[in-house]
Design an enzyme around this catalytic site. Structure first.
Site, PDB file in Angstrom:
ATOM      1  N   ASP A 297      -8.477 -15.514 -13.133  1.00 10.45           N
ATOM      2  CA  ASP A 297      -7.447 -14.702 -13.783  1.00 10.45           C
ATOM      3  C   ASP A 297      -7.125 -13.473 -12.938  1.00 10.45           C
ATOM      4  O   ASP A 297      -5.961 -13.086 -12.809  1.00 10.45           O
ATOM      5  CB  ASP A 297      -7.919 -14.283 -15.183  1.00 10.45           C
ATOM      6  CG  ASP A 297      -6.830 -13.568 -15.960  1.00 10.45           C
ATOM      7  OD1 ASP A 297      -5.750 -14.165 -16.135  1.00 10.45           O
ATOM      8  OD2 ASP A 297      -7.030 -12.414 -16.374  1.00 10.45           O
ATOM      9  N   VAL A 401      18.685 -24.069 -23.600  1.00  9.04           N
ATOM     10  CA  VAL A 401      19.432 -25.016 -24.438  1.00  9.04           C
ATOM     11  C   VAL A 401      18.691 -26.357 -24.455  1.00  9.04           C
ATOM     12  O   VAL A 401      17.629 -26.502 -23.867  1.00  9.04           O
ATOM     13  CB  VAL A 401      20.896 -25.183 -23.947  1.00  9.04           C
ATOM     14  CG1 VAL A 401      21.620 -23.845 -23.950  1.00  9.04           C
ATOM     15  CG2 VAL A 401      20.967 -25.823 -22.559  1.00  9.04           C
ATOM     16  N   LYS A 408      22.695 -28.911 -19.712  1.00 11.05           N
ATOM     17  CA  LYS A 408      22.195 -27.787 -18.918  1.00 11.05           C
ATOM     18  C   LYS A 408      23.117 -27.506 -17.726  1.00 11.05           C
ATOM     19  O   LYS A 408      23.415 -26.345 -17.431  1.00 11.05           O
ATOM     20  CB  LYS A 408      20.754 -28.051 -18.437  1.00 11.05           C
ATOM     21  CG  LYS A 408      19.710 -27.920 -19.554  1.00 11.05           C
ATOM     22  CD  LYS A 408      18.296 -28.014 -19.009  1.00 11.05           C
ATOM     23  CE  LYS A 408      17.242 -27.955 -20.108  1.00 11.05           C
ATOM     24  NZ  LYS A 408      17.082 -26.654 -20.728  1.00 11.05           N
ATOM     25  N   SER A 430      11.435 -28.055 -19.330  1.00  9.44           N
ATOM     26  CA  SER A 430      10.017 -28.422 -19.283  1.00  9.44           C
ATOM     27  C   SER A 430       9.760 -29.574 -18.316  1.00  9.44           C
ATOM     28  O   SER A 430       8.635 -29.784 -17.884  1.00  9.44           O
ATOM     29  CB  SER A 430       9.518 -28.791 -20.678  1.00  9.44           C
ATOM     30  OG  SER A 430      10.313 -29.817 -21.228  1.00  9.44           O
ATOM     31  N   HIS A 451       9.550 -21.641 -17.265  1.00  7.24           N
ATOM     32  CA  HIS A 451       9.134 -22.533 -18.352  1.00  7.24           C
ATOM     33  C   HIS A 451       8.130 -21.846 -19.274  1.00  7.24           C
ATOM     34  O   HIS A 451       6.993 -21.600 -18.900  1.00  7.24           O
ATOM     35  CB  HIS A 451       8.542 -23.815 -17.749  1.00  7.24           C
ATOM     36  CG  HIS A 451       8.073 -24.787 -18.781  1.00  7.24           C
ATOM     37  ND1 HIS A 451       7.036 -25.662 -18.550  1.00  7.24           N
ATOM     38  CD2 HIS A 451       8.485 -25.024 -20.059  1.00  7.24           C
ATOM     39  CE1 HIS A 451       6.834 -26.393 -19.640  1.00  7.24           C
ATOM     40  NE2 HIS A 451       7.694 -26.016 -20.560  1.00  7.24           N
ATOM     41  N   ASN A 454       5.341 -23.431 -26.071  1.00  4.06           N
ATOM     42  CA  ASN A 454       5.449 -23.185 -27.507  1.00  4.06           C
ATOM     43  C   ASN A 454       4.078 -23.037 -28.156  1.00  4.06           C
ATOM     44  O   ASN A 454       3.175 -23.804 -27.824  1.00  4.06           O
ATOM     45  CB  ASN A 454       6.202 -24.354 -28.173  1.00  4.06           C
ATOM     46  CG  ASN A 454       7.490 -23.888 -28.798  1.00  4.06           C
ATOM     47  OD1 ASN A 454       7.597 -22.738 -29.221  1.00  4.06           O
ATOM     48  ND2 ASN A 454       8.471 -24.778 -28.876  1.00  4.06           N
ATOM     49  N   ASN A 501       3.099 -30.176 -17.416  1.00  9.40           N
ATOM     50  CA  ASN A 501       3.512 -31.448 -18.025  1.00  9.40           C
ATOM     51  C   ASN A 501       3.206 -32.640 -17.119  1.00  9.40           C
ATOM     52  O   ASN A 501       2.913 -33.734 -17.604  1.00  9.40           O
ATOM     53  CB  ASN A 501       4.992 -31.413 -18.401  1.00  9.40           C
ATOM     54  CG  ASN A 501       5.204 -30.700 -19.719  1.00  9.40           C
ATOM     55  OD1 ASN A 501       4.366 -30.769 -20.609  1.00  9.40           O
ATOM     56  ND2 ASN A 501       6.317 -29.990 -19.851  1.00  9.40           N
TER      57      ASN A 501
END
Length: 715
Positions: A297, A401, A408, A430, A451, A454, A501
């Site tokens: 970190d 969006v 996009k 994403s 990015h 959520n 992802n």
């Protein structure tokens, strides 16, 4: 000058009072490294040798008192043999005890923060005066260890067992008024009065008005609790703390056990008990992972800071697309001090975004983290709009969006015509390639990915994605804005799924294989939660949304057809085709009911099992370990590929991305640290056992080379 070192000086003030001042040269903060400990030993010896000294005040030359031990030294120290580590710990502790045993009164003046070893130094003094703005605490459990400079011995003798357990087991920082309430400090004064108050206290102790020896004595004695009181205090707290910490974080409970074991001993014997337990924890994989995580970190922060010079200041931001995501981004920007325009083409979208921001701000007010005035200020910093009227003043635009390349492209081309030529445009995509999205723009150098994850207000990570034509100024400005929003940015290069992802979908691929081999998805969830994930794969897919997962998988299959394309019908296909989209429409792998608080609660739905029956190709007898390996091997190998492909620059960034972005179990340290903990050669051999499951399970040539050469991702 009585003593002058590189970290500490001791000088005479007045009437036999001396000031021991911590001011580590060449550093912005004071910390207990080898140099500081050596200086402290010599400083204490110098004070002992000077017969004219009648009292000592301890101060800091920095804006903070002492932030704690130098964690960069932990990695090498924790590799030492047990006996050597115990001996080193006891040697350090003797310095604190020698200071505590001085034949004169001692007063420490706490400014800024005194954490870990810094607060343990404070406890070794007879009296503690604290600035109103200061904070104190023992956060060691966050590193998988417990206080090792006498903290488990002195704190319970100062503030009582119950309070000490709460402070040590939570690792929290405590404000001045809270510290005073439990008698962890003796006085709280305004910052400008700190030195004066410390001098006043030491003078009163010298004159005999205060009995410093009586004040010191309880710290040297055994705990003042009888056997029944001890049993009640320790057994209750152990059970409660074990429930809070969970089985994967042993340090909080071990701290209580140590306090209990040392309860009937005086200080010196109690410190020996503490040292033995400290070393035992330091040797655990949990401590090694959490210390590594802390250092990673720090590396992340350092890399982000390196972009500061090239970054443009963001005074006004904008988000395109309101709704839950846009509202979350607007909230995060506004609450951290950057005003933001929130644009949508629909009034209901605007309203949804404002409702989301209001809800999040309201929760902070309820918890006392925000005043109603600050809430109003933050809400006023979010300016809803359905036009581009004010976009000429915007420094950065975040496009959020729908995840559709055509939409996009249209929105990005449109907004570019309404912003300044030097404004940065960032897409919150994403999965879609940044270089591909940049094709819609006249100034692709000002475009990058940003990015968010959520829910935006909870997830620390922001992936900042560099496209083929992205300038360093665009990256630097976006990184700086992410930091300003209180996020941890990781810069990654462009590819389908970017880092997080791209790594997550092979994990879901492993889950699909487990179901196809007859594993109950509820069992899979329980196994992976026990492994340390905040939620299992079926539940996670329900939360993400089956439509999002289905679309993401198609994007990944197109990008990496050799290993991510699956021609068989999977569990996600079944749920998606049955319109069981997860929490968003009340049915996915689980069915959802609203609980008393209005939150969705998962329940097992027999219909889900019926739907999944046709896709079980064969029933294999899989152990819990097999289930873990089905999912973790593809995730780890894809992380390795991201590092090898240069998508992410360092192992630390890859691991922190997974911990901050998808909740990878922190105590396991990230995917690459997890491989290291198993051993690279052992991991490769383990993956080879599952080779029949397909290319996702095949180690890369470079990883095999690392295994053959005995290499690791972290030295």
């Amino acid at each position: 000058m009585i003593y002058e070192g590189k970290a500490i000086t001791v000088k005479a003030l007045e009437s036999g009072i001396v000031e021991l001042n911590f001011d580590l040269k060449g550093e912005s903060v004071n910390k207990f490294n080898r140099l500081t400990l050596n200086d402290l030993r010599q400083a204490v010896d110098a004070i002992k040798a000077d017969a004219s000294v009648k009292g000592v005040i301890v101060t800091s030359g920095k804006d903070v008192f002492i932030v704690g031990a130098d964690i960069t030294e932990f990695v090498d120290n924790f590799k030492l043999p047990d006996e050597e580590l115990v001996a080193g710990n006891l040697e350090a502790n003797k310095i604190f005890s020698d200071f505590e045993d001085l034949g004169v009164p001692t007063v420490v003046a706490i400014n800024g923060i005194a954490l870990g070893g810094g607060f343990e130094m404070c406890m070794a003094a007879d009296y503690r005066v604290m600035s109103t703005t200061a904070k104190v605490g023992l956060p060691e459990v966050k590193l998988g260890i417990y206080p090792g400079f006498g903290g488990t011995v002195r704190l319970p003798r100062l503030i009582g067992v119950d309070n000490a357990v709460e402070w040590i087991a939570s690792g929290k920082e405590n404000r001045a008024e809270d510290a005073l309430k439990v008698h962890a400090v003796d006085a709280v004064v305004a910052p400008e009065k700190l030195q004066e108050a410390a001098l006043d206290l030491v003078k009163r102790a010298i004159s005999g008005e205060l009995d410093y020896k009586a004040k010191r004595q309880p710290k040297l004695d055994k705990l003042k609790l009888n056997a029944i009181e001890q049993m009640m205090a320790f057994e209750t707290s152990k059970a409660f703390v074990a429930g809070q910490a969970g089985p994967n974080y042993p340090a909080p409970v071990e701290a209580i056990k140590t306090i209990q074991k040392a309860a009937n001993f005086g200080r010196d014997k109690a410190i020996e008990v503490e040292a033995a337990g400290f070393v035992k924890l330091a040797k655990t994989s949990v401590a090694q992972s959490l210390v590594g995580l802390f250092l990673s970190d720090q590396e992340l922060k350092k890399k982000a800071k390196a972009y500061d010079k090239q970054a443009r200041d963001v005074k006004l931001a904008a988000v395109l697309g309101a709704g839950i995501m846009g509202g979350g981004i607007a909230y995060q920007s506004a609450v951290k001090g950057t005003p933001i325009l929130m644009k949508d083409i629909r009034e209901e979208g605007i309203q949804m975004g404002l409702d989301e921001a209001s809800k999040l701000l309201g929760k902070r007010v309820e918890k006392g983290r925000l005043t109603p005035e600050k809430m109003a200020q933050a809400l006023n910093a979010i300016r809803p709009t359905m036009s581009y009227g004010d976009f000429g003043n915007v420094d950065i635009v975040v496009e959020a969006v729908v995840e559709n390349p055509k939409v996009k492209h249209a929105v990005l081309a449109e907004v570019e015509g309404h912003v300044r030529e030097d404004a940065i445009i960032a897409s919150n995509t994403s999965t879609i390639s940044i270089s591909y999205l940049a094709q819609a723009l006249k100034r692709p150098e000002n475009f990058c990915g940003m990015h968010f994850f959520n829910p935006v207000h909870m997830m620390p990570l922001v992936e900042v994605i560099r496209g083929e034509k992205t300038s360093e100024t665009a990256i630097a400005t976006t990184v700086a804005y992410a930091k300003k929003m209180g996020k941890s940015p990781v810069v990654v290069n462009d590819c389908p799924g970017f880092l997080v992802n791209r790594v997550l979908f092979p994990y879901f691929g492993g889950f699909a294989r487990a179901i196809a081999h007859g594993v109950d998805f509820v069992r899979a969830d329980k196994v992976m939660e026990k492994f340390g994930w905040p939620m299992g794969p079926a539940y996670l897919m329900d939360v993400v949304g089956m439509d999002t997962g289905h679309h993401g998988r198609d994007v990944m299959a197109e990008g990496f057809p050799d290993r991510m394309k699956d021609d068989t019908r999977t569990a996600v296909d079944v749920m998606y085709d049955a319109n069981r989209l997860g929490q968003k429409n009340g049915k996915g792998f689980y069915a959802y009911e609203m609980d008393k608080k209005g939150k969705p609660k998962k329940v097992v739905d027999p219909q889900a099992y019926e739907l999944l029956k046709p896709i079980v190709a064969e029933t294999r007898e899989l152990s819990d370990e097999d289930i873990i390996n089905y999912m973790m091997i593809p995730l780890c190998l894809e992380t390795v590929r991201c590092l090898e492909d240069g998508i992410v620059e360092t192992a630390a960034e890859a691991d922190m991305g997974l911990i901050y972005g998808i909740g990878f179990p922190p105590f396991r340290g990230g995917a690459l640290r997890y491989i290291d903990s198993i051993g690279v050669a052992e991991f490769v051999a383990m993956a080879d056992k599952y080779a029949d499951l397909g290319p996702l399970y095949h180690p890369t040539a470079k990883l095999r080379e690392m295994a053959a050469n005995g290499q690791r991702f972290y030295g």
